[in-house]
Write a protein that holds these residues in place. Structure first.
Motif, PDB file in Angstrom:
ATOM      1  N   ALA A  43      -6.614   8.997  -4.160  1.00  0.00           N
ATOM      2  CA  ALA A  43      -6.001   8.180  -3.113  1.00  0.00           C
ATOM      3  C   ALA A  43      -6.849   6.950  -2.820  1.00  0.00           C
ATOM      4  O   ALA A  43      -6.334   5.832  -2.696  1.00  0.00           O
ATOM      5  CB  ALA A  43      -5.803   9.014  -1.853  1.00  0.00           C
ATOM      6  N   MET A  81       0.844  -1.194   0.000  1.00  0.00           N
ATOM      7  CA  MET A  81       0.000   0.000   0.000  1.00  0.00           C
ATOM      8  C   MET A  81       0.885   1.252   0.000  1.00  0.00           C
ATOM      9  O   MET A  81       1.796   1.367   0.815  1.00  0.00           O
ATOM     10  CB  MET A  81      -0.906   0.008   1.236  1.00  0.00           C
ATOM     11  CG  MET A  81      -1.849   1.196   1.289  1.00  0.00           C
ATOM     12  SD  MET A  81      -2.912   1.162   2.750  1.00  0.00           S
ATOM     13  CE  MET A  81      -3.966  -0.224   2.364  1.00  0.00           C
ATOM     14  N   CYS A 107      -8.528  14.226   6.398  1.00  0.00           N
ATOM     15  CA  CYS A 107      -8.570  14.842   5.069  1.00  0.00           C
ATOM     16  C   CYS A 107      -9.963  15.386   4.771  1.00  0.00           C
ATOM     17  O   CYS A 107     -10.117  16.480   4.220  1.00  0.00           O
ATOM     18  CB  CYS A 107      -8.137  13.849   4.006  1.00  0.00           C
ATOM     19  SG  CYS A 107      -6.368  13.513   4.014  1.00  0.00           S
ATOM     20  N   GLY A 162      -6.068   2.886  -3.322  1.00  0.00           N
ATOM     21  CA  GLY A 162      -5.840   2.255  -2.032  1.00  0.00           C
ATOM     22  C   GLY A 162      -4.664   2.847  -1.277  1.00  0.00           C
ATOM     23  O   GLY A 162      -4.011   2.162  -0.483  1.00  0.00           O
ATOM     24  N   ALA A 163      -4.379   4.115  -1.517  1.00  0.00           N
ATOM     25  CA  ALA A 163      -3.241   4.771  -0.868  1.00  0.00           C
ATOM     26  C   ALA A 163      -3.626   5.293   0.506  1.00  0.00           C
ATOM     27  O   ALA A 163      -4.755   5.726   0.733  1.00  0.00           O
ATOM     28  CB  ALA A 163      -2.729   5.919  -1.738  1.00  0.00           C
ATOM     29  N   THR A 164      -2.674   5.268   1.414  1.00  0.00           N
ATOM     30  CA  THR A 164      -2.840   5.868   2.734  1.00  0.00           C
ATOM     31  C   THR A 164      -2.323   7.297   2.683  1.00  0.00           C
ATOM     32  O   THR A 164      -1.209   7.544   2.193  1.00  0.00           O
ATOM     33  CB  THR A 164      -2.049   5.076   3.792  1.00  0.00           C
ATOM     34  OG1 THR A 164      -2.582   3.760   3.878  1.00  0.00           O
ATOM     35  CG2 THR A 164      -2.140   5.742   5.154  1.00  0.00           C
ATOM     36  N   VAL A 165      -3.117   8.233   3.181  1.00  0.00           N
ATOM     37  CA  VAL A 165      -2.721   9.642   3.191  1.00  0.00           C
ATOM     38  C   VAL A 165      -2.335  10.053   4.606  1.00  0.00           C
ATOM     39  O   VAL A 165      -3.083   9.829   5.553  1.00  0.00           O
ATOM     40  CB  VAL A 165      -3.858  10.541   2.675  1.00  0.00           C
ATOM     41  CG1 VAL A 165      -3.466  12.018   2.786  1.00  0.00           C
ATOM     42  CG2 VAL A 165      -4.215  10.195   1.232  1.00  0.00           C
ATOM     43  N   ARG A 166      -1.151  10.643   4.718  1.00  0.00           N
ATOM     44  CA  ARG A 166      -0.737  11.232   5.990  1.00  0.00           C
ATOM     45  C   ARG A 166      -0.787  12.745   5.817  1.00  0.00           C
ATOM     46  O   ARG A 166       0.072  13.334   5.159  1.00  0.00           O
ATOM     47  CB  ARG A 166       0.674  10.772   6.369  1.00  0.00           C
ATOM     48  CG  ARG A 166       0.752   9.278   6.644  1.00  0.00           C
ATOM     49  CD  ARG A 166       2.079   8.861   7.240  1.00  0.00           C
ATOM     50  NE  ARG A 166       3.199   9.105   6.333  1.00  0.00           N
ATOM     51  CZ  ARG A 166       4.387   8.507   6.439  1.00  0.00           C
ATOM     52  NH1 ARG A 166       4.599   7.649   7.420  1.00  0.00           N
ATOM     53  NH2 ARG A 166       5.351   8.768   5.578  1.00  0.00           N
ATOM     54  N   THR A 203       1.911   5.128   0.570  1.00  0.00           N
ATOM     55  CA  THR A 203       1.625   6.224   1.488  1.00  0.00           C
ATOM     56  C   THR A 203       1.937   7.542   0.797  1.00  0.00           C
ATOM     57  O   THR A 203       2.985   7.676   0.149  1.00  0.00           O
ATOM     58  CB  THR A 203       2.472   6.096   2.766  1.00  0.00           C
ATOM     59  OG1 THR A 203       2.133   4.878   3.430  1.00  0.00           O
ATOM     60  CG2 THR A 203       2.209   7.262   3.705  1.00  0.00           C
ATOM     61  N   ASP A 231     -11.007  10.710   9.851  1.00  0.00           N
ATOM     62  CA  ASP A 231     -10.809  11.169   8.474  1.00  0.00           C
ATOM     63  C   ASP A 231     -10.432  12.647   8.473  1.00  0.00           C
ATOM     64  O   ASP A 231     -11.258  13.531   8.237  1.00  0.00           O
ATOM     65  CB  ASP A 231     -12.072  10.915   7.651  1.00  0.00           C
ATOM     66  CG  ASP A 231     -11.836  11.109   6.155  1.00  0.00           C
ATOM     67  OD1 ASP A 231     -10.799  11.684   5.783  1.00  0.00           O
ATOM     68  OD2 ASP A 231     -12.705  10.701   5.355  1.00  0.00           O
ATOM     69  N   GLY A 244      -6.942   8.709  14.255  1.00  0.00           N
ATOM     70  CA  GLY A 244      -7.371   7.794  13.209  1.00  0.00           C
ATOM     71  C   GLY A 244      -8.658   8.172  12.522  1.00  0.00           C
ATOM     72  O   GLY A 244      -9.286   7.350  11.851  1.00  0.00           O
ATOM     73  N   ASP A 279       2.383  11.559   1.616  1.00  0.00           N
ATOM     74  CA  ASP A 279       2.475  12.630   2.602  1.00  0.00           C
ATOM     75  C   ASP A 279       1.933  13.911   1.968  1.00  0.00           C
ATOM     76  O   ASP A 279       2.383  14.325   0.891  1.00  0.00           O
ATOM     77  CB  ASP A 279       3.913  12.822   3.061  1.00  0.00           C
ATOM     78  CG  ASP A 279       4.390  11.674   3.944  1.00  0.00           C
ATOM     79  OD1 ASP A 279       3.546  11.052   4.608  1.00  0.00           O
ATOM     80  OD2 ASP A 279       5.601  11.398   3.960  1.00  0.00           O
TER      81      ASP A 279
END
Length: 200
Positions: free
Chosen positions: A26, A1, A107, A30-34, A3, A105, A103, A5
């Protein structure tokens, strides 16, 4: 997956213009956004940028033309000169960082805070405006803040994000940085980000 930033600021119309499309891209990959709210007032002088009031009349005029173009192209009905721009984004930024730590949302929260400023002409320095934006995002601002951490810790993270952005070569908002170090500055580069994610 993968990520991503996401270095951003609530006061940036470009961050808001790209926020919905970025979330869609994203999610599709299936990307994780930080999300990493960043102090661009500190980034600009160290990277050759100028805050809006110090830019030449020609650059300010072109910015307006571009905002109109991208507003129409993205179909995001922003107000070009909202009443409360720039806003004191401290309350909203702290909430975004706290929500991310918990944890939630963050965004979507940031997107709704952007809507408050750029569509609804709200003041991000007003706790009621921030709370209403959180509600639209399905979140309880008061509950998030009660769960911590402290203002001091949230501000430390904000400063840490800023230092990290500078170390990674970020100079403008929004910037989307991949684990390889490749990054994409500006919502007008989202299609390139989409292509990069598709290539894996």
């Amino acid at each position: 997956m993968t990520t991503i930033d996401y270095y951003m600021t609530l006061n940036s119309p470009w961050t808001y213009l790209g926020s919905a499309l970025f979330a869609e891209i994203a999610a599709r990959h299936g990307a994780t956004v930080r999300i990493k709210p960043t102090k661009y007032g500190e980034v600009f002088p160290k990277t050759g940028g100028l805050p809006l009031p110090k830019r030449s009349p020609e650059r300010r005029a072109y910015r307006m033309m571009e905002l109109k173009r991208w507003r129409d192209y993205r179909k995001v009905p922003i107000t070009l000169e909202p009443k409360h721009f720039p806003s004191d984004e401290t309350i909203g930024t702290r909430l975004v960082i706290a929500a991310a730590l918990q944890g939630k949302d963050a965004c979507r929260l940031a997107q709704e805070l952007g809507r408050s400023l750029w569509e609804l002409e709200g003041n991000l320095g007003d706790e009621a405006v921030v709370a209403e934006a959180a509600k639209r995002a399905g979140l309880d601002a008061a509950a998030i803040r009660r769960a911590g951490p402290s203002d001091e810790e949230l501000d430390r993270i904000h400063n840490q994000n800023t230092a990290e952005a500078l170390e990674r070569g970020v100079f403008g908002a929004p910037s989307y940085v991949l684990p390889t170090g490749e990054f994409f500055w500006g919502q007008d580069r989202l299609e390139f980000l989409d292509r990069a994610l598709a290539k894996g």
